[in-house]
Scaffold this active site. Structure first.
Site, mmCIF file in Angstrom:
data_model
loop_
_atom_site.group_PDB
_atom_site.id
_atom_site.type_symbol
_atom_site.label_atom_id
_atom_site.label_comp_id
_atom_site.label_asym_id
_atom_site.label_seq_id
_atom_site.Cartn_x
_atom_site.Cartn_y
_atom_site.Cartn_z
ATOM 1 N N CYS A 164 107.100 45.223 6.982
ATOM 2 C CA CYS A 164 107.313 44.023 6.172
ATOM 3 C C CYS A 164 106.449 42.919 6.759
ATOM 4 C CB CYS A 164 108.791 43.634 6.146
ATOM 5 S SG CYS A 164 109.457 43.294 7.780
ATOM 6 N N THR A 165 106.584 41.698 6.278
ATOM 7 C CA THR A 165 105.671 40.627 6.679
ATOM 8 C C THR A 165 105.619 40.409 8.190
ATOM 9 O OG1 THR A 165 106.326 39.572 4.618
ATOM 10 C CG2 THR A 165 104.969 38.263 6.119
#
Ligand SMILES: [Zn+2]
Ligand SMILES: [Zn+2]
Length: 277
Positions: A164-165
């Site tokens: 994810c980010t």
């Protein structure tokens, strides 16, 4: 919550911080001096002594305001009671992989290994790991139903790498996956941000990174692949525009010319409907 709010106000920081019984997560922007002071003060609280901070270019103006909230969950998966933490962090999560370790695992396991995007499907429209599976989720809240849908049962005995980010959403996603029968789950430590700092666009990442501030997206180099395209005319673009239907506002990939066209500045669902007649 009051401590963090006062600290940010005092330093002139803007951004968004979520606090829950599991921990704290947020992004703030301001002057470099103010951000450095923020990290120093935050680490003075003993349980936060070893907290990780990630740095990127920006300012307080990238955020509309300061928001500091206490919530049931740091990330709204809708499973506050399933998540357990101890002094070491989340209990029963995936194996953390540093960017170099990820490459080593890819080398060892080859095609057997699967990348599993831990973000909202929209974010992956402009960038993702090569050949990654992108679950059909509009918000994090949709993940549990998606995992239980049976769609991914064939991955349950494969090595699955979530990302994810910044690595926080995966902290919560990986125990949820393991509890649902995924046997070999890994997570990218520090997320796409840290991977991009290390390998830029010369590794396994492709495209732009969606970010949750006014910048909307960032690229790791001038070599970034352009994955996104305008929903109306297929012109390559990485720019999300809010659907002009006030009741919808869905972030939609649009080229500059369609975004400037009063008839077209809507999402796929709203374009051509009563909303813009
Ligand atoms: Zn267009
Ligand atoms: Zn719409």
């Amino acid at each position: 919550m009051l401590w963090q709010k006062t600290l940010c106000e005092m330093l002139g920081l803007k951004g968004r911080i979520i606090i829950s019984k599991h921990g704290i997560n947020g992004t703030v922007g301001g002057s470099l001096t103010a951000c450095k002071m923020y990290t120093r003060r935050t680490r003075e609280f003993a349980p936060f002594k070893n907290m990780e901070f990630k740095w990127s270019q920006g300012s307080a103006d990238d955020f509309p305001r300061l928001s500091v909230k206490a919530r049931d969950e740091i990330v709204a998966f809708g499973a506050p009671d399933e998540i357990k933490v101890d002094e070491q962090g989340i209990i029963g999560g995936g194996v953390h992989l540093k960017p170099e370790e990820l490459h080593k695992l890819v080398e060892e396991r080859g095609d057997e290994l699967v990348f599993f995007d831990g973000r909202n499907a929209m974010e992956a429209e402009i960038g993702k790991f090569k050949d990654a599976i992108v679950p059909d989720v509009t918000t994090t809240h949709d993940f549990i139903a998606e995992l239980e849908s049976g769609k991914y049962d064939h991955l349950k005995d494969k090595p699955v790498v979530t990302y994810c980010t910044g690595g926080i959403r995966c902290e919560v996603l990986t125990p949820l996956m393991k509890n649902r029968g995924f046997q070999e789950v890994y997570q990218l430590d520090g997320g796409i941000v840290r991977y991009g700092e290390r390998f830029g666009d010369s590794g396994l990442w492709e495209g732009s990174l969606y970010v949750f501030d006014r910048r909307m997206h960032m690229e790791f180099s001038d070599e970034a692949k352009q994955l996104g395209q305008c929903v109306h005319c297929e012109t390559p673009t990485n720019d999300f525009v809010n659907c002009h239907n006030e009741a919808c506002r869905k972030q939609t990939l649009m080229c500059a010319s369609c975004a400037a066209d009063e008839k077209k500045a809507y999402c796929e669902r709203c374009v051509g409907t009563a909303a813009n007649q």
